[in-house]
Design a protein around this motif. Structure first.
Motif, PDB file in Angstrom:
ATOM      1  N   MET A 113       0.736  -1.325   0.052  1.00  0.00           N
ATOM      2  CA  MET A 113       0.093   0.000  -0.103  1.00  0.00           C
ATOM      3  C   MET A 113       0.825   1.376  -0.008  1.00  0.00           C
ATOM      4  N   ARG A 114       0.288   2.507  -0.511  1.00  0.00           N
ATOM      5  CA  ARG A 114       0.744   3.705  -0.164  1.00  0.00           C
ATOM      6  C   ARG A 114       0.450   4.196   0.911  1.00  0.00           C
ATOM      7  N   SER A 115       1.173   4.273   2.268  1.00  0.00           N
ATOM      8  CA  SER A 115       0.941   4.735   3.602  1.00  0.00           C
ATOM      9  C   SER A 115       0.219   6.024   3.833  1.00  0.00           C
ATOM     10  N   LEU A 116      -0.742   6.052   4.422  1.00  0.00           N
ATOM     11  CA  LEU A 116      -1.530   7.321   4.582  1.00  0.00           C
ATOM     12  C   LEU A 116      -0.617   8.285   5.051  1.00  0.00           C
ATOM     13  N   HIS A 117       0.489   8.582   5.650  1.00  0.00           N
ATOM     14  CA  HIS A 117       1.309   9.430   6.219  1.00  0.00           C
ATOM     15  C   HIS A 117       2.215  10.111   5.113  1.00  0.00           C
ATOM     16  N   THR A 118       2.131   9.169   3.865  1.00  0.00           N
ATOM     17  CA  THR A 118       3.016   9.933   2.681  1.00  0.00           C
ATOM     18  C   THR A 118       2.032  10.191   1.576  1.00  0.00           C
ATOM     19  N   LEU A 119       0.913  10.204   1.816  1.00  0.00           N
ATOM     20  CA  LEU A 119      -0.220  10.764   0.570  1.00  0.00           C
ATOM     21  C   LEU A 119      -0.471  12.107   0.703  1.00  0.00           C
ATOM     22  N   PRO A 120      -0.161  12.939  -0.029  1.00  0.00           N
ATOM     23  CA  PRO A 120      -0.580  14.383  -0.277  1.00  0.00           C
ATOM     24  C   PRO A 120      -2.330  14.553   0.234  1.00  0.00           C
ATOM     25  N   CYS A 121      -2.518  15.364   1.031  1.00  0.00           N
ATOM     26  CA  CYS A 121      -4.089  15.736   0.939  1.00  0.00           C
ATOM     27  C   CYS A 121      -4.632  17.033   0.745  1.00  0.00           C
ATOM     28  N   ILE A 122      -5.815  17.388   0.173  1.00  0.00           N
ATOM     29  CA  ILE A 122      -6.610  18.517  -0.067  1.00  0.00           C
ATOM     30  C   ILE A 122      -7.724  18.489   0.625  1.00  0.00           C
ATOM     31  N   SER A 123      -8.344  19.708   0.995  1.00  0.00           N
ATOM     32  CA  SER A 123      -9.697  19.784   1.710  1.00  0.00           C
ATOM     33  C   SER A 123     -10.698  19.615   0.676  1.00  0.00           C
ATOM     34  N   MET A 124     -11.844  19.156   1.140  1.00  0.00           N
ATOM     35  CA  MET A 124     -13.135  18.895   0.173  1.00  0.00           C
ATOM     36  C   MET A 124     -13.190  20.490  -0.321  1.00  0.00           C
ATOM     37  N   LEU A 125     -13.248  21.571   0.472  1.00  0.00           N
ATOM     38  CA  LEU A 125     -13.388  22.744  -0.054  1.00  0.00           C
ATOM     39  C   LEU A 125     -12.472  22.986  -1.363  1.00  0.00           C
ATOM     40  N   ALA A 126     -11.203  22.788  -1.207  1.00  0.00           N
ATOM     41  CA  ALA A 126     -10.143  22.844  -2.252  1.00  0.00           C
ATOM     42  C   ALA A 126     -10.684  22.066  -3.304  1.00  0.00           C
ATOM     43  N   ALA A 127     -11.085  20.752  -3.110  1.00  0.00           N
ATOM     44  CA  ALA A 127     -11.573  19.896  -4.350  1.00  0.00           C
ATOM     45  C   ALA A 127     -12.620  20.517  -5.021  1.00  0.00           C
ATOM     46  N   ARG A 128     -13.592  21.054  -4.350  1.00  0.00           N
ATOM     47  CA  ARG A 128     -14.764  21.578  -5.090  1.00  0.00           C
ATOM     48  C   ARG A 128     -14.293  22.807  -6.008  1.00  0.00           C
ATOM     49  N   ASN A 129     -13.456  23.487  -5.535  1.00  0.00           N
ATOM     50  CA  ASN A 129     -13.017  24.750  -6.451  1.00  0.00           C
ATOM     51  C   ASN A 129     -11.870  24.569  -7.135  1.00  0.00           C
ATOM     52  N   THR A 130     -11.487  23.478  -7.708  1.00  0.00           N
ATOM     53  CA  THR A 130     -10.419  23.327  -8.406  1.00  0.00           C
ATOM     54  C   THR A 130     -10.659  22.368  -9.705  1.00  0.00           C
ATOM     55  N   THR A 131      -9.649  22.529 -10.548  1.00  0.00           N
ATOM     56  CA  THR A 131      -9.697  21.667 -11.917  1.00  0.00           C
ATOM     57  C   THR A 131      -8.957  20.445 -11.795  1.00  0.00           C
ATOM     58  N   LEU A 132      -9.300  19.563 -12.829  1.00  0.00           N
ATOM     59  CA  LEU A 132      -8.584  18.221 -12.680  1.00  0.00           C
ATOM     60  C   LEU A 132      -7.100  18.616 -13.145  1.00  0.00           C
ATOM     61  N   GLY A 133      -6.985  19.757 -14.081  1.00  0.00           N
ATOM     62  CA  GLY A 133      -5.655  20.004 -14.501  1.00  0.00           C
ATOM     63  C   GLY A 133      -4.580  20.210 -13.051  1.00  0.00           C
ATOM     64  N   ASN A 134      -5.315  20.980 -12.183  1.00  0.00           N
ATOM     65  CA  ASN A 134      -4.583  21.492 -10.878  1.00  0.00           C
ATOM     66  C   ASN A 134      -4.218  20.361 -10.073  1.00  0.00           C
ATOM     67  N   VAL A 135      -5.354  19.292 -10.053  1.00  0.00           N
ATOM     68  CA  VAL A 135      -5.307  17.918  -9.400  1.00  0.00           C
ATOM     69  C   VAL A 135      -4.202  17.207  -9.887  1.00  0.00           C
ATOM     70  N   LEU A 136      -4.128  17.050 -10.974  1.00  0.00           N
ATOM     71  CA  LEU A 136      -2.768  16.272 -11.754  1.00  0.00           C
ATOM     72  C   LEU A 136      -1.466  16.936 -11.434  1.00  0.00           C
ATOM     73  N   SER A 137      -1.620  18.168 -11.742  1.00  0.00           N
ATOM     74  CA  SER A 137      -0.162  19.079 -11.443  1.00  0.00           C
ATOM     75  C   SER A 137       0.349  18.597 -10.012  1.00  0.00           C
ATOM     76  N   THR A 138      -0.427  18.925  -9.030  1.00  0.00           N
ATOM     77  CA  THR A 138      -0.179  18.525  -7.677  1.00  0.00           C
ATOM     78  C   THR A 138       0.281  17.109  -7.459  1.00  0.00           C
ATOM     79  N   MET A 139      -0.536  16.343  -8.043  1.00  0.00           N
ATOM     80  CA  MET A 139       0.108  14.800  -8.032  1.00  0.00           C
ATOM     81  C   MET A 139       1.422  14.737  -8.651  1.00  0.00           C
ATOM     82  N   GLU A 140       1.581  15.332  -9.712  1.00  0.00           N
ATOM     83  CA  GLU A 140       2.977  15.348 -10.419  1.00  0.00           C
ATOM     84  C   GLU A 140       3.965  15.836  -9.382  1.00  0.00           C
ATOM     85  N   HIS A 141       3.679  17.093  -8.822  1.00  0.00           N
ATOM     86  CA  HIS A 141       4.654  17.898  -7.914  1.00  0.00           C
ATOM     87  C   HIS A 141       4.997  16.817  -6.823  1.00  0.00           C
ATOM     88  N   ARG A 142       4.200  16.261  -6.093  1.00  0.00           N
ATOM     89  CA  ARG A 142       4.137  15.591  -4.954  1.00  0.00           C
ATOM     90  C   ARG A 142       4.660  13.963  -5.169  1.00  0.00           C
TER      91      ARG A 142
END
Length: 192
Positions: A113-142
């Motif tokens: 598994m990918r351990s919880l303490h190593t997985l980046p998180c965002i708030s539900m509010l941030a998820a509601r107010n962002t784009t798929l591109g921003n999500v992918l960019s965050t995952m690439e960066h992290r």
């Protein structure tokens, strides 16, 4: 029922068609709202798997379950991490087993598994107010194939980079971050 009015009615006198929704699905792209591809646990309960489940049993569950991410939990249902069918079938299985000095069939979900303490998180509010591109960019960066969504320190959803890339028809450029010293050593080429 004396307190209600009787509605005016009529009859259909000839053959009739039914009315279908006129909704045309919007083509998804990197500017689409991120919520369109969130695996939202408030709308549908997540598929959970115990951390001590043997790898072969986990593979069967993962391949039989239409989900992009499996939540790895302990006996008290606490979230420990995330995995997927892809990860349970990957070359990482062989590498992990070799590092542990065991046969791949002896691995447990906890080992992959990918351990919880190593997985980046965002708030539900941030998820509601962002784009798929921003999500992918965050995952690439992290360097993470998963981006957890939380609300009041509870995991309420997960984005899966592979699922987003598949839906958008784009390639991924994510280099996973090593979770342990053993993974760092394994990623370095040895001269012998």
């Amino acid at each position: 029922m004396t307190d209600f009015k009787t509605l005016r009615t009529h009859y259909v006198t000839s053959a009739s068609q039914f009315t279908a929704p006129q909704v045309v699905p919007e083509a998804l792209n990197t500017n689409s709202n991120a919520m369109t591809l969130l695996q939202d646990f408030t709308a549908q309960a997540p598929v959970r798997i115990l951390a001590n489940t043997p790898l072969n049993a986990a593979r069967k569950l993962a391949s039989a379950t239409p989900t992009n991410a499996l939540l790895v939990v302990d006996e008290q249902n606490n979230v420990l991490g995330v995995t997927s069918s892809v990860e349970l079938q990957s070359a990482r299985v062989t590498t992990q087993a070799a590092q542990m000095g065991i046969n791949p069939s002896e691995l447990l979900v906890h080992d992959m598994m990918r351990s919880l303490h190593t997985l980046p998180c965002i708030s539900m509010l941030a998820a509601r107010n962002t784009t798929l591109g921003n999500v992918l960019s965050t995952m690439e960066h992290r360097g993470s194939f998963y981006l957890l969504v939380t609300d009041k320190e509870q995991v309420t959803g997960v984005f899966c980079a592979r699922a987003i890339a598949r839906k958008l028809g784009i390639a991924l450029d994510i280099t996973p971050v090593a979770q342990s010293f053993q993974e760092v050593v394994a990623s370095v080429e040895h001269p012998h």
